[in-house]
Design an enzyme around this catalytic site. Sequence first.
Site, PDB file in Angstrom:
ATOM      1  N   HIS A   1      31.273  -1.339 -13.408  1.00  0.00           N
ATOM      2  CA  HIS A   1      30.627  -0.361 -12.524  1.00  0.00           C
ATOM      3  C   HIS A   1      29.104  -0.445 -12.588  1.00  0.00           C
ATOM      4  O   HIS A   1      28.485  -0.054 -13.566  1.00  0.00           O
ATOM      5  CB  HIS A   1      31.109   1.050 -12.922  1.00  0.00           C
ATOM      6  CG  HIS A   1      30.596   2.135 -12.040  1.00  0.00           C
ATOM      7  ND1 HIS A   1      30.104   3.324 -12.511  1.00  0.00           N
ATOM      8  CD2 HIS A   1      30.499   2.212 -10.693  1.00  0.00           C
ATOM      9  CE1 HIS A   1      29.733   4.085 -11.500  1.00  0.00           C
ATOM     10  NE2 HIS A   1      29.958   3.436 -10.387  1.00  0.00           N
TER      11      HIS A   1
ATOM     12  N   SER B   1      33.656   3.873  -8.130  1.00  0.00           N
ATOM     13  CA  SER B   1      32.951   4.965  -8.825  1.00  0.00           C
ATOM     14  C   SER B   1      33.912   6.067  -9.222  1.00  0.00           C
ATOM     15  O   SER B   1      33.635   6.831 -10.131  1.00  0.00           O
ATOM     16  CB  SER B   1      31.919   5.616  -7.905  1.00  0.00           C
ATOM     17  OG  SER B   1      31.027   4.713  -7.412  1.00  0.00           O
TER      18      SER B   1
ATOM     19  N   ASN C   1      28.739   9.447 -14.113  1.00  0.00           N
ATOM     20  CA  ASN C   1      29.110  10.385 -13.042  1.00  0.00           C
ATOM     21  C   ASN C   1      29.819  11.621 -13.568  1.00  0.00           C
ATOM     22  O   ASN C   1      29.948  12.611 -12.861  1.00  0.00           O
ATOM     23  CB  ASN C   1      29.964   9.691 -11.977  1.00  0.00           C
ATOM     24  CG  ASN C   1      29.094   8.879 -11.036  1.00  0.00           C
ATOM     25  OD1 ASN C   1      27.926   9.191 -10.842  1.00  0.00           O
ATOM     26  ND2 ASN C   1      29.655   7.834 -10.462  1.00  0.00           N
TER      27      ASN C   1
ATOM     28  N   GLU D   1      28.653   0.033 -16.514  1.00  0.00           N
ATOM     29  CA  GLU D   1      29.741   0.574 -17.332  1.00  0.00           C
ATOM     30  C   GLU D   1      30.911  -0.410 -17.256  1.00  0.00           C
ATOM     31  O   GLU D   1      31.298  -0.825 -16.161  1.00  0.00           O
ATOM     32  CB  GLU D   1      30.188   1.942 -16.790  1.00  0.00           C
ATOM     33  CG  GLU D   1      29.127   3.023 -16.908  1.00  0.00           C
ATOM     34  CD  GLU D   1      29.519   4.346 -16.256  1.00  0.00           C
ATOM     35  OE1 GLU D   1      29.017   5.385 -16.704  1.00  0.00           O
ATOM     36  OE2 GLU D   1      30.304   4.357 -15.296  1.00  0.00           O
TER      37      GLU D   1
HETATM   38  P1  NAI Z   1      29.586  -0.061   1.716  1.00  0.00           P
HETATM   39  O1  NAI Z   1      30.245   0.800   2.705  1.00  0.00           O
HETATM   40  O2  NAI Z   1      28.102  -0.270   1.792  1.00  0.00           O
HETATM   41  O3  NAI Z   1      30.265  -1.524   1.745  1.00  0.00           O
HETATM   42  C1  NAI Z   1      31.650  -1.729   1.742  1.00  0.00           C
HETATM   43  C2  NAI Z   1      31.914  -3.112   2.317  1.00  0.00           C
HETATM   44  O4  NAI Z   1      33.279  -3.422   2.141  1.00  0.00           O
HETATM   45  C3  NAI Z   1      31.619  -3.221   3.819  1.00  0.00           C
HETATM   46  O5  NAI Z   1      30.788  -4.326   4.026  1.00  0.00           O
HETATM   47  C4  NAI Z   1      33.009  -3.419   4.441  1.00  0.00           C
HETATM   48  O6  NAI Z   1      32.960  -4.246   5.591  1.00  0.00           O
HETATM   49  C5  NAI Z   1      33.744  -4.092   3.315  1.00  0.00           C
HETATM   50  N1  NAI Z   1      35.201  -3.967   3.362  1.00  0.00           N
HETATM   51  C6  NAI Z   1      35.935  -2.877   3.649  1.00  0.00           C
HETATM   52  N2  NAI Z   1      37.257  -3.159   3.535  1.00  0.00           N
HETATM   53  C7  NAI Z   1      37.336  -4.447   3.154  1.00  0.00           C
HETATM   54  C8  NAI Z   1      38.427  -5.312   2.857  1.00  0.00           C
HETATM   55  N3  NAI Z   1      39.688  -4.886   2.922  1.00  0.00           N
HETATM   56  N4  NAI Z   1      38.168  -6.576   2.479  1.00  0.00           N
HETATM   57  C9  NAI Z   1      36.883  -7.017   2.389  1.00  0.00           C
HETATM   58  N5  NAI Z   1      35.809  -6.250   2.667  1.00  0.00           N
HETATM   59  C10 NAI Z   1      36.047  -4.975   3.047  1.00  0.00           C
HETATM   60  O7  NAI Z   1      29.997   0.501   0.290  1.00  0.00           O
HETATM   61  P2  NAI Z   1      29.183   0.554  -1.084  1.00  0.00           P
HETATM   62  O8  NAI Z   1      28.326   1.759  -1.108  1.00  0.00           O
HETATM   63  O9  NAI Z   1      28.585  -0.769  -1.338  1.00  0.00           O
HETATM   64  O10 NAI Z   1      30.366   0.829  -2.132  1.00  0.00           O
HETATM   65  C11 NAI Z   1      31.314  -0.146  -2.450  1.00  0.00           C
HETATM   66  C12 NAI Z   1      32.056   0.243  -3.715  1.00  0.00           C
HETATM   67  O11 NAI Z   1      31.123   0.440  -4.781  1.00  0.00           O
HETATM   68  C13 NAI Z   1      32.855   1.544  -3.621  1.00  0.00           C
HETATM   69  O12 NAI Z   1      34.001   1.411  -4.406  1.00  0.00           O
HETATM   70  C14 NAI Z   1      31.898   2.574  -4.224  1.00  0.00           C
HETATM   71  O13 NAI Z   1      32.573   3.682  -4.758  1.00  0.00           O
HETATM   72  C15 NAI Z   1      31.263   1.746  -5.316  1.00  0.00           C
HETATM   73  N6  NAI Z   1      29.928   2.186  -5.746  1.00  0.00           N
HETATM   74  C16 NAI Z   1      29.005   2.630  -4.854  1.00  0.00           C
HETATM   75  C17 NAI Z   1      27.746   3.039  -5.280  1.00  0.00           C
HETATM   76  C18 NAI Z   1      26.724   3.509  -4.305  1.00  0.00           C
HETATM   77  O14 NAI Z   1      25.758   4.182  -4.715  1.00  0.00           O
HETATM   78  N7  NAI Z   1      26.850   3.212  -3.030  1.00  0.00           N
HETATM   79  C19 NAI Z   1      27.373   3.022  -6.705  1.00  0.00           C
HETATM   80  C20 NAI Z   1      28.405   2.446  -7.566  1.00  0.00           C
HETATM   81  C21 NAI Z   1      29.630   2.090  -7.092  1.00  0.00           C
END
Ligand code: NAI
Length: 385
Positions: free
Chosen positions: A139, A118, A189, A151
């Site tokens: 995205h 993001s 954003n 996006e």
């Molecule tokens: P989250 O914290 O729910 O999930 C992240 C996952 O990545 C976890 O399951 C973790 O175990 C795993 N992980 C961490 N390091 C790792 C690695 N080295 N190799 C493999 N798996 C690994 O995070 P979320 O909210 O799903 O966000 C993920 C991405 O999406 C981020 O880049 C965030 O900025 C982006 N994003 C998030 C949004 C939201 O509203 N939560 C919306 C749009 C994008």
Amino acid sequence: MKLTVGIIGTGAMGAGIAQVAASNGCKVLMYDTSKEMLTKAVDNIGSSLQKLLEKNKLKVEEKNTIFNHISVHSQMHDLAACDLIIEAIVEDLTIKKGVFSSLEEIVRPDCILASNTSSLSIASIAAACKQKERVIGIHFFNPAVLMPLVEIIPSLTTSEEVFNRSYAIIKDWGKVTVKAKDTPGFIVNRLARPFYGEAIKIYEEGMADFATIDYAMKSLGEFKMGPFELMDFIGNDVNYRVTETVWQQFFYDPRYRPTLTQKRLFEAGLFGRKTNKGYYDYNTAEMPQPNTSPELLQKIFLRIIAMLINEAAEALFLQIGTREDLDLAMEKGVNYKKGLLKWADEIGLDIILNELNSLHHWFGDDRYRASVLLKQKVKEGSRFY
Ligand code: NAI
């Protein structure tokens, strides 16, 4: 079977994206460093599909087929046969770069490597790879299954072929796609920042309370939620971090300056709905009542909408997206009743410019400086459309 898609990181976003891909006939390989998160992702996808089944949006056979398309993996090597990999791990540049450079050693040269980041630049993630032309931003919005917008963000080094292929794949999944320049906050954003920032400033100045500001935006702008309700819903931790990152990445431009009000809520752990307290206290059944003075509501609405439109005008001026994509992104990514540029034409560009000029004059703060494009349009007597 269509494409083979790898999902790295199966938290909130990764699981949703996996479901979208599998529902569109792709074979989906999910990988996460946490076994627990993999299990949770499978459970979440299972219950999401079950709900669709109960609402008659899916048949039993379809549900089973989708579910059978998904497999879980605890070795990154298992993703070798993928055509597209979407990374949705923790928002940390060093960790993301590590994952991208390891992936590159595993997959075929024609495999697209996408990040769902993001707030990080796609160029900085691509810098970890030898074959930078295949790295791109894809995205999604939360929840990925329900939100139509995606996006697509090529970096300076992304090839046109990779952009076209990525765009076509996501469109084929039934999503609304917009092309965004690799700049902080991409489209949504970035354009949405004043909805929060200007609302908090209005509150800090004592012009109105949370309930009144929320009511002004809902009643006059038909926003589904007011800024404070929405910040409490997103989480003041998440929203504060995005605000701070966007501001830093814009070299501390005052237009994106965060507020101390939000920083203090973040520091105090008052994140909003998830902690039962943020701008509002969700422990009590009684919510504060707004002041419904029409003049006050109009003043609040005009100030916030002028700041939002100014941001959209500046984004158009700087070619962050086309006029149509900038508008579509706000309609489909954050449910605005219409795109900001279309909205500007309806309100009248001179009214918006006057509001910005008087705020700029009154506060002497450059956050209110009007976009050159807006000034130019008013001077010419033209519109955005
Ligand atoms: P989250 O914290 O729910 O999930 C992240 C996952 O990545 C976890 O399951 C973790 O175990 C795993 N992980 C961490 N390091 C790792 C690695 N080295 N190799 C493999 N798996 C690994 O995070 P979320 O909210 O799903 O966000 C993920 C991405 O999406 C981020 O880049 C965030 O900025 C982006 N994003 C998030 C949004 C939201 O509203 N939560 C919306 C749009 C994008």
